[in-house]
Scaffold this motif. Structure first.
Motif, short mmCIF file in Angstrom:
data_model
loop_
_atom_site.label_atom_id
_atom_site.label_comp_id
_atom_site.label_asym_id
_atom_site.label_seq_id
_atom_site.Cartn_x
_atom_site.Cartn_y
_atom_site.Cartn_z
N SER A 1 4.46 -9.67 -6.32
CA SER A 1 3.32 -10.57 -6.20
C SER A 1 2.01 -9.84 -6.45
CB SER A 1 3.32 -11.21 -4.81
OG SER A 1 4.47 -12.03 -4.68
N LEU A 2 0.94 -10.61 -6.49
CA LEU A 2 -0.38 -10.10 -6.84
C LEU A 2 -0.86 -9.02 -5.87
CD1 LEU A 2 -2.07 -10.91 -9.22
CD2 LEU A 2 -3.30 -12.51 -7.75
N GLY A 3 -0.53 -9.16 -4.58
CA GLY A 3 -0.96 -8.17 -3.59
C GLY A 3 -0.41 -6.79 -3.91
N LEU A 4 0.82 -6.74 -4.41
CA LEU A 4 1.43 -5.47 -4.81
C LEU A 4 0.75 -4.92 -6.05
CD1 LEU A 4 3.67 -3.34 -4.62
CD2 LEU A 4 5.21 -4.93 -5.79
N ILE A 5 0.52 -5.78 -7.01
CA ILE A 5 -0.13 -5.35 -8.26
C ILE A 5 -1.52 -4.80 -7.97
CG2 ILE A 5 -1.12 -6.25 -10.42
CD1 ILE A 5 1.44 -8.03 -10.58
N LYS A 6 -2.27 -5.45 -7.08
CA LYS A 6 -3.61 -4.98 -6.69
C LYS A 6 -3.55 -3.54 -6.18
CE LYS A 6 -5.48 -9.24 -4.76
NZ LYS A 6 -5.98 -9.79 -3.48
N GLU A 7 -2.59 -3.27 -5.29
CA GLU A 7 -2.48 -1.92 -4.71
C GLU A 7 -2.12 -0.89 -5.77
OE1 GLU A 7 -3.41 -0.76 -1.99
OE2 GLU A 7 -3.61 -2.51 -0.70
N LEU A 8 -1.24 -1.24 -6.69
CA LEU A 8 -0.83 -0.30 -7.74
C LEU A 8 -2.02 0.01 -8.65
CD1 LEU A 8 2.68 -1.76 -8.74
CD2 LEU A 8 2.19 0.04 -7.08
N TYR B 1 0.83 -1.20 0.00
CA TYR B 1 0.00 0.00 0.00
C TYR B 1 0.86 1.26 0.00
CZ TYR B 1 -3.06 3.66 1.85
OH TYR B 1 -3.75 4.84 2.05
N ALA B 2 1.89 1.28 0.85
CA ALA B 2 2.76 2.46 0.95
C ALA B 2 3.46 2.72 -0.38
CB ALA B 2 3.78 2.27 2.07
N THR B 3 3.84 1.65 -1.08
CA THR B 3 4.50 1.80 -2.38
C THR B 3 3.55 2.42 -3.40
OG1 THR B 3 5.92 -0.11 -1.91
CG2 THR B 3 5.71 0.53 -4.23
N ALA B 4 2.33 1.93 -3.41
CA ALA B 4 1.32 2.46 -4.34
C ALA B 4 1.07 3.95 -4.06
CB ALA B 4 0.03 1.66 -4.24
N GLN B 5 0.94 4.29 -2.77
CA GLN B 5 0.71 5.70 -2.40
C GLN B 5 1.89 6.56 -2.84
OE1 GLN B 5 -2.16 7.01 -0.94
NE2 GLN B 5 -2.89 4.97 -1.48
N TYR B 6 3.09 6.09 -2.57
CA TYR B 6 4.29 6.84 -2.94
C TYR B 6 4.33 7.10 -4.44
CZ TYR B 6 9.13 8.00 -3.91
OH TYR B 6 10.25 8.62 -4.36
N LEU B 7 4.04 6.06 -5.22
CA LEU B 7 4.10 6.20 -6.68
C LEU B 7 2.98 7.10 -7.20
CD1 LEU B 7 5.00 2.51 -7.58
CD2 LEU B 7 6.45 4.52 -7.99
N ALA B 8 1.81 6.97 -6.60
CA ALA B 8 0.68 7.80 -7.04
C ALA B 8 0.97 9.28 -6.75
CB ALA B 8 -0.60 7.37 -6.35
N GLU B 9 1.64 9.53 -5.64
CA GLU B 9 1.95 10.92 -5.27
C GLU B 9 3.08 11.52 -6.10
OE1 GLU B 9 2.70 10.77 -1.06
OE2 GLU B 9 0.64 10.10 -0.65
N ASN B 10 4.04 10.69 -6.47
CA ASN B 10 5.25 11.21 -7.10
C ASN B 10 5.42 10.89 -8.59
OD1 ASN B 10 6.88 12.34 -4.69
ND2 ASN B 10 6.17 10.34 -3.98
N HIS B 11 4.80 9.81 -9.04
CA HIS B 11 5.04 9.39 -10.43
C HIS B 11 3.77 8.86 -11.08
CE1 HIS B 11 9.34 9.77 -9.65
NE2 HIS B 11 9.16 9.10 -8.53
N SER B 12 2.67 9.53 -10.87
CA SER B 12 1.38 9.00 -11.32
C SER B 12 1.31 8.82 -12.84
CB SER B 12 0.25 9.91 -10.85
OG SER B 12 0.42 11.19 -11.42
#
Lengths: 257, 257
Positions: free
Chosen positions: A94-101, A74-85
């Motif tokens: 894994s799938l859990g990471l892909i889901k969050e992204l 979740y924190a990775t997805a938030q970071y990317l959405a804020e800085n590199h959307s």
């Protein structure tokens, strides 16, 4: 012990061990909530989405809300959405990471060709092809964001490789190191935790069981830290390190006073 | 240039580039054979068996015998048969490596459980399960033998990960480094080459195109070395390094004189 407005808890070794709750954990969390303290839970887990994680915790009987859980996915997805959307992302993870992204509308690519950013996590379906894509991205100077750099984690069949297996492979062949590390002891996951709390770091306490991960994460962001002895660290370990926590607690239940 | 009884050649960049023979290579090899010189070819390749390799070379039209080819797969099998024939082996590597190990009757295990030795090579079917087995073996102090530690190699789609991806992953998560490295610039592959020649190192010349691999391999075992400029190294590169070859040749054809 000073009273804080907010508390950030590591989970494994603090709230539970394996699938077993630490005695007094529920009572301690209720005590804090009754005193209107704000609480979030952070985890370096890079394979489960926030919802996967919440489900797992609910199964243990812990009264935690979805919004209180901040896994590295979740924190990775938030970071990317804020800085590199606007950027295109290739994921080894894994799938859990892909889901969050996907949940924050990031653009995930099937191959390296059009990607600008490499995101790495523990990948139960790691393949030579994925490592080749990751290698080609790093060799052409793509940004490398990793959920964490954890080496090993415990499983029922002993210690198994963490995200470090992916990080180590790519680091060795390309000579690069990750540009951004989201998980503890790095700052971004702590920044997401403070954001979720809506509090300043000076008003919060970081509580964890691993010095090099939890206590260091608190330190790195300038928070007070408490070490609990219900996880991997013993009092003897504390003597050997230079990273001293502000408090040493037998267990989370010592927060009740 | 001194005359030697035996010549050890690296292949890619010396005899051929990609699938194209270096001009004059066949003539140079014939010249040496006509003067009764002994010849072997060494390669750090960890995915092809000796026979796979011979077939590939025959396709290019090179008159080389099976016994003259020493890829790291074959050298690894020879090393293990000579030093650890009774041990059980778990392999993270490709079919070409497995073929060579079976040819000398080594015992390969399906899982880590009963294995004593971990053997690593470039693995086109790398998986999380294989890395987990490798990790558990290394954490319980099994011997780690690797075909090589090569980081990258060129392919039609650019640079792709070599055995270094496997080595890097395991090294990062376990903190261990390989106990035995078979390929160049390490000694074991050179020892196998000298054994195949039946000659003393003082009577042989190592010919290669990469200073840190070929020239260093010759140096490490105490042989004279010749660098050819038909591969990755240029004259400028030679100036920058402390590992100076005994001879610098435009190409393998300069051996004809």
């Amino acid at each position: 012990m000073k009273e804080y407005k907010g508390y950030i808890f590591d989970m494994d070794g603090v709230i539970y061990t394996g699938k077993k709750l630490i005695p007094g954990a529920i009572e301690a969390l209720e005590f804090l909530k009754n005193r209107e303290k704000k609480i979030v839970f952070v985890s370096n887990n890079s394979t489960r989405s926030r919802e996967d994680y919440a489900e797992r915790i609910a199964d243990m009987g812990l009264p935690i809300k979805l919004e209180e859980i901040i896994p590295a996915t979740y924190a990775t997805a938030q970071y990317l959405a804020e800085n590199h959307s606007e950027k295109r992302i290739f994921v080894i993870g894994s799938l859990g990471l892909i889901k969050e992204l996907l949940k924050v509308d990031l653009r995930i690519e099937e191959t390296a060709e059009k990607a600008d950013i490499l995101v790495t996590g523990s990948d139960l379906n790691i393949s030579y092809q994925k490592l080749s894509y990751g290698t080609s991205l790093l060799l052409r100077d793509a940004l490398w964001v990793t959920t964490n750099t954890d080496k090993l984690y415990p499983s029922e069949s002993g210690m198994i490789p963490g995200t470090g297996a992916v990080v180590g492979a790519l680091q060795y062949v390309t000579g690069r190191t990750p540009d951004v590390i989201i998980g503890k002891p790095s700052k971004p996951i702590m920044e997401q935790a403070l954001k979720a709390l809506g509090l300043d770091k000076n008003d919060c306490l970081m509580v964890g069981d691993i010095i090099e991960s939890d206590v260091l994460a608190g330190r790195n962001i300038g928070m007070d830290t408490a070490l609990v002895l219900t996880g991997v660290t013993s009092l003897k370990d504390v003597e050997k390190t230079n990273t001293k926590p502000d408090y040493i607690l037998e267990s989370i239940k010592d927060l009740v006073s």
